[in-house]
Design a protein around this motif. Structure first.
Motif, PDB file in Angstrom:
ATOM      1  N   ARG A   1       0.579  -1.239  -0.030  1.00 38.26           N
ATOM      2  CA  ARG A   1       0.100   0.348  -0.522  1.00 38.26           C
ATOM      3  C   ARG A   1       0.753   1.588   0.010  1.00 38.26           C
ATOM      4  N   LEU A   2       2.337   1.321   0.673  1.00 39.90           N
ATOM      5  CA  LEU A   2       3.330   1.843   0.749  1.00 39.90           C
ATOM      6  C   LEU A   2       3.822   2.720   0.164  1.00 39.90           C
ATOM      7  N   PRO A   3       3.193   4.212  -1.192  1.00 47.37           N
ATOM      8  CA  PRO A   3       4.743   4.021  -2.107  1.00 47.37           C
ATOM      9  C   PRO A   3       6.160   4.447  -1.785  1.00 47.37           C
ATOM     10  N   HIS A   4       7.213   3.983  -2.193  1.00 46.65           N
ATOM     11  CA  HIS A   4       8.343   3.658  -2.310  1.00 46.65           C
ATOM     12  C   HIS A   4       9.002   4.934  -2.728  1.00 46.65           C
ATOM     13  N   ALA A   5       8.121   5.851  -3.526  1.00 42.77           N
ATOM     14  CA  ALA A   5       8.985   6.626  -3.568  1.00 42.77           C
ATOM     15  C   ALA A   5       7.934   7.552  -4.345  1.00 42.77           C
ATOM     16  N   VAL A   6       8.129   9.084  -4.431  1.00 39.03           N
ATOM     17  CA  VAL A   6       7.000   9.844  -4.613  1.00 39.03           C
ATOM     18  C   VAL A   6       8.037  10.948  -6.115  1.00 39.03           C
TER      19      VAL A   6
ATOM     20  N   ARG B   1       8.584  13.399  -9.121  1.00 38.78           N
ATOM     21  CA  ARG B   1       7.685  15.021  -9.445  1.00 38.78           C
ATOM     22  C   ARG B   1       8.061  15.017 -10.911  1.00 38.78           C
TER      23      ARG B   1
ATOM     24  N   ALA C   1      15.133   2.693 -11.602  1.00 30.87           N
ATOM     25  CA  ALA C   1      14.947   2.369 -10.221  1.00 30.87           C
ATOM     26  C   ALA C   1      15.240   1.631  -9.269  1.00 30.87           C
ATOM     27  N   LEU C   2      15.431   0.581 -10.395  1.00 27.70           N
ATOM     28  CA  LEU C   2      14.921  -1.401  -9.998  1.00 27.70           C
ATOM     29  C   LEU C   2      16.240  -1.787 -10.870  1.00 27.70           C
TER      30      LEU C   2
ATOM     31  N   TYR D   1       3.243   8.228  -7.903  1.00 30.04           N
ATOM     32  CA  TYR D   1       3.857   7.073  -6.470  1.00 30.04           C
ATOM     33  C   TYR D   1       4.339   6.034  -7.668  1.00 30.04           C
TER      34      TYR D   1
ATOM     35  N   THR E   1       6.696  -1.065  -5.163  1.00 28.65           N
ATOM     36  CA  THR E   1       7.605  -2.175  -6.008  1.00 28.65           C
ATOM     37  C   THR E   1       7.251  -3.315  -4.472  1.00 28.65           C
TER      38      THR E   1
ATOM     39  N   TRP F   1      10.779  -9.005 -10.305  1.00 27.03           N
ATOM     40  CA  TRP F   1      10.350  -7.770  -9.592  1.00 27.03           C
ATOM     41  C   TRP F   1       9.001  -6.892 -10.205  1.00 27.03           C
TER      42      TRP F   1
ATOM     43  N   ARG G   1      16.473   8.867  -4.385  1.00 26.68           N
ATOM     44  CA  ARG G   1      15.659   7.739  -4.732  1.00 26.68           C
ATOM     45  C   ARG G   1      14.796   8.126  -4.615  1.00 26.68           C
ATOM     46  N   THR G   2      14.035   8.158  -3.841  1.00 29.74           N
ATOM     47  CA  THR G   2      12.473   7.907  -2.973  1.00 29.74           C
ATOM     48  C   THR G   2      12.154   9.961  -3.415  1.00 29.74           C
ATOM     49  N   GLY G   3      12.383  10.643  -3.904  1.00 23.66           N
ATOM     50  CA  GLY G   3      12.054  12.009  -3.906  1.00 23.66           C
ATOM     51  C   GLY G   3      11.379  12.641  -2.836  1.00 23.66           C
ATOM     52  N   MET G   4      11.099  12.098  -1.409  1.00 24.48           N
ATOM     53  CA  MET G   4      10.213  11.960  -0.167  1.00 24.48           C
ATOM     54  C   MET G   4      11.641  12.895   0.470  1.00 24.48           C
TER      55      MET G   4
ATOM     56  N   GLN H   1       5.695   8.727   7.333  1.00 24.93           N
ATOM     57  CA  GLN H   1       5.509   7.895   6.835  1.00 24.93           C
ATOM     58  C   GLN H   1       5.145   6.275   8.022  1.00 24.93           C
TER      59      GLN H   1
ATOM     60  N   ALA I   1       2.541  10.364   2.903  1.00 19.86           N
ATOM     61  CA  ALA I   1       2.422   9.746   1.524  1.00 19.86           C
ATOM     62  C   ALA I   1       1.935   8.075   1.633  1.00 19.86           C
ATOM     63  N   GLY I   2       0.272   7.530   1.018  1.00 21.58           N
ATOM     64  CA  GLY I   2       0.352   5.916   1.321  1.00 21.58           C
ATOM     65  C   GLY I   2      -0.889   5.832   2.241  1.00 21.58           C
TER      66      GLY I   2
ATOM     67  N   TYR J   1      15.396   1.428   2.350  1.00 18.17           N
ATOM     68  CA  TYR J   1      14.602   1.991   2.201  1.00 18.17           C
ATOM     69  C   TYR J   1      13.858   1.962   1.384  1.00 18.17           C
ATOM     70  N   VAL J   2      14.609   2.358   0.521  1.00 17.75           N
ATOM     71  CA  VAL J   2      14.786   2.384  -1.638  1.00 17.75           C
ATOM     72  C   VAL J   2      13.548   1.046  -2.020  1.00 17.75           C
ATOM     73  N   HIS J   3      13.117  -0.146  -2.130  1.00 15.61           N
ATOM     74  CA  HIS J   3      12.566  -1.060  -2.626  1.00 15.61           C
ATOM     75  C   HIS J   3      12.123  -1.986  -1.344  1.00 15.61           C
TER      76      HIS J   3
END
Lengths: 284, 441
Positions: free
Chosen positions: A173-178, A180, A228-229, A254, A257, A264, B183-186, B194, B261-262, B314-316
């Motif tokens: 459910r949680l995004p790993h990256a945001v 823009r 990203a992977l 968002y 992954t 993946w 890598r996460t833009g956050m 989070q 987020a999320g 924390y990336v993937h």
């Protein structure tokens, strides 16, 4: 199927111009011919430009989406022929499946072959597959792809759409990256890919083709997710992507992954939860 | 030792030995774009070093090394520590190097210096860190930079012109460094939000940590705790982020920032008060062998016992950006045969109040301890009265790279005041890393 061997890559700007300006006869069947471009060599400096725009690291392996840069002019050459059943401008990428046996190397002689396949009805128009094979000096296929393109409102023979089940990524459910998405990403990707489809570079033109505004190239979003992977998968794999909804530029998306059995899964979704891109990558 | 050892070798102390913390000096920390707006990293680090030199009579002294760093650094400051030492009253023959490990920087430099002392490679050294968010480097737009570099590489006038043809008006917009994970833009706060949501950390619990930090720091200033740890700078004599009159009622009125987020339905709990503000400042700590300190009649406040650095995916992976200390501490405890409860003081860097609360919650959670840490029993809780007893980053502020060199001497002095005891330091850092250490007196 007849094979037409080219002595150089077609120029995309010219092809788009021709597609926009010349009347099409728009046949109802796909051309029964394959375009072959032998002696293609990947240029390190062009890959670096591509890396900068898509987020890959310069000097690493050639990105798995890069051979699409070699194939796309050939695809366009086929699709901008007067007899091709669908118009190229405003065409939208629906799906792209890449199977890589090994990454191509900078400078090695490659043969790129492209043909059209499976013209089919789509609930809102028509779709067609463009199939690419990249072979090495030993005539071994090292990279192949199937790109499905869609044209809104176009007529098509009443054929079933491509039957392969869509990727179904299982992510949390949680995004790993945001992310823009920059407003100029269409222009920047057009500069490295040659894909100057107006829906990516001009807001008014994009609206004329039924888009909400300029949208990011689907293959850029796929490349960006694969970047990203980076480092998390092997050199041989199949990566299947469905472009569910265009990603506007600028916008915020968002990335989700998850490590899957043998590969993946990933998704790009809007902050409100609308799917943009679904991806599964499975190591060979 | 084999009997053939030379007499020179036998005169060496028994190694490894524990490095001593002798003392420290820092400048007060200042909120961004305020008192230190015109001071550079090099200015602040030089000043903090000179204060240390004055306090311990080190003028002209050749130390084993000075290891320091900054997180936000101008490209011209590639040799920041060396330039600072050359401008200080230390001997110009003192070698230096720069380290950057985000907020873990100067705890890591303290570990590096301590390890060289432990191995007998050096007898003394300074660990330090500095950061300015006011005099921050501004980069030209990435596209403009590439155009200019291409023009610079061109060998002919025509080539230069061709490269410059890539100039666009939009490229004038500069890039200002943001506290964002590449890598996460956050933003770090969004990551922390989070984690806070995942662990259900309440607003009130965060505000309680915040009030305690301010009240403890204010009380420590009142009793003169920092008198021999700090030198005034540019008109400041205390950290100007300190709000001695902080109350729970006052903090409760602040509007939350950092929406997680999320978690569309989760209430945001993190505010400007229970998150550390951007701050400018520098901190230094002097480490040495016991012998070196004794020769100069300098005190030994405490010794460095052990340290551990951890990193999380924390990336993937599904771990929070600032949760690495939750992994580092149990590994270090295990190696030293200690439990979480075996400490007299707990110095936890308060990046965000929610970060340390999430770490404590994780250590009390049997599932986290079993599945993520591989422990049969949870680490459990500890006496919160021993936590950050003279305040921490929420009150002092947090010039990223300076935080370890603030905390190490703070804990060393607390242990020295008590006479004996053991303390735990924990610092989380950008990039999913964490540095932790044990000190004893």
């Amino acid at each position: 199927m007849t094979v037409e061997t080219l002595d150089g890559p077609p120029t995309l700007g010219v092809l788009y111009g021709r597609a926009l300006l010349t009347a099409r006869s728009g046949g109802s069947t796909l051309p029964d011919r394959r375009l072959d471009l032998p002696g293609v060599r990947i240029d390190a400096s062009l890959v670096a430009d591509y890396d900068h725009v898509c987020g890959f690291s310069v000097g690493g392996v050639v990105p798995p989406t890069y051979p699409h840069m070699l194939a796309f002019p050939l695809q366009m050459r086929l699709m901008t022929d007067r007899e091709f059943p669908l118009p190229a401008p405003g065409m939208v990428h629906l799906r792209n499946v890449i199977t890589q046996q090994r990454p191509p190397e900078v400078g090695e002689p490659l043969r790129v072959a492209v043909h059209a396949d499976h013209l089919a009805a789509h609930p809102k128009g028509a779709q067609v597959d463009l199939v690419t094979a990249v072979t090495d000096a030993d005539d071994v296929e090292i990279w192949g792809s199937r790109s499905t393109y869609f044209v809104r409102g176009a007529p098509a023979p009443d054929d079933e759409p491509s039957a392969a089940p869509e990727p179904d990524p299982q992510v949390g459910r949680l995004p790993h990256a945001v992310w823009r998405i920059p407003g100029d990403i269409g222009r920047r990707y057009a500069a490295v890919s040659g894909d100057v489809n107006p829906i990516h570079v001009n807001g008014l033109a994009a609206k004329a083709f039924g888009m909400p505004g300029t949208i990011a190239h689907g293959m850029w979003t796929k490349a960006r997710v694969l970047a990203a992977l980076a480092g998390r998968h092997g050199p041989a794999f199949t990566v299947d992507v469905v472009f569910k909804a265009p990603v506007r530029a600028p916008s915020k998306v968002y990335l989700h992954t998850a490590e899957a059995d043998g590969g993946w899964d990933a998704k790009l979704v809007s902050p409100k939860g609308k799917d943009h891109l679904l991806l599964t990558l499975r190591d060979a | 030792m084999p009997p053939t050892s030379s007499s020179a070798a036998s005169s060496r102390p028994t190694l490894p030995r524990r490095a001593a913390i002798v003392g420290a000096n820092r400048i007060p920390f200042a909120r961004s774009n305020g008192a230190y707006a015109r001071a550079s990293n090099q200015d602040m680090l030089t000043s903090a070093l000179d204060g240390l030199v004055a306090r311990f009579g080190l003028a002209g002294e050749r130390l084993g090394e000075v290891a320091a760093g900054a997180v936000l650094k101008h490209s011209r400051d590639f040799n920041l520590t060396r330039e600072s030492v050359l401008g200080s009253r230390l001997s110009a023959a003192t070698p230096t190097y720069d380290v950057q490990q985000a907020c873990g920087t100067s705890l890591q430099t303290a570990v590096l210096v301590a390890n060289k002392i432990a191995l007998g490679q050096i007898e003394s050294g300074i660990a330090a860190g500095v950061d300015t968010t006011s005099d921050a480097p501004i980069e030209v737009n990435d596209e403009l930079r590439r155009v200019l570099l291409a023009a610079n590489r061109a060998k002919s006038t025509a080539g230069v012109l061709k490269a410059l043809a890539g100039l666009r008006p939009g490229q004038i917009v500069p890039e200002i460094p943001a506290n964002r994970e590449p890598r996460t833009g956050m933003a770090m706060g969004e990551h922390a939000a989070q984690t806070a949501a995942a662990w259900g950390i309440s607003r009130t619990a965060q505000d309680e940590i915040t009030v305690a930090s301010h009240q403890n720091l204010a009380a420590a200033y009142e009793r003169g705790f920092f008198d021999d740890l700090m030198t005034p700078y540019l008109g400041l004599t205390r950290d100007n982020n300190l709000r001695a009159d902080s109350t729970l009622e006052g903090l409760a009125k602040l509007k939350p920032v950092f929406k997680p987020a999320g978690y569309p339905d989760t209430e945001a709990t993190m505010t400007a008060a229970n998150s550390t503000p951007l701050t400018d400042g520098a901190a230094t700590v002097l480490l040495a062998s016991d012998e070196w300190a004794a020769e100069r009649n300098l005190p030994v406040l405490a010794h460095v016992v052990d340290a551990e650095t951890a990193a999380v995916d924390y990336v993937h992976g599904d771990e929070g950006l600032l949760m690495a200390p939750a992994y580092a501490v149990p590994r270090m405890l295990e190696r030293n045969g200690l439990t979480l409860q075996d400490f007299d003081f707990y110095e936890f860097h308060e990046a965000f109040a929610s970060t340390i609360l999430a770490t404590f919650a994780a250590w009390e959670d049997p599932i986290f301890c079993k599945e993520r840490l591989g422990l049969d029993e949870p680490l459990g809780s500890f006496d919160r009265a021993k936590l950050n007893v003279v305040g921490s980053s929420l009150a002092t502020g947090h010039p990223f790279a300076a935080t370890g060199a603030r905390i190490v001497p703070t804990l060393a002095k607390l242990l020295h005041e008590k006479g004996s005891g053991r303390g735990l330091i924990s610092i989380c850092a950008a990039g999913g890393q964490g540095v932790v250490a044990i000190l004893e007196a």
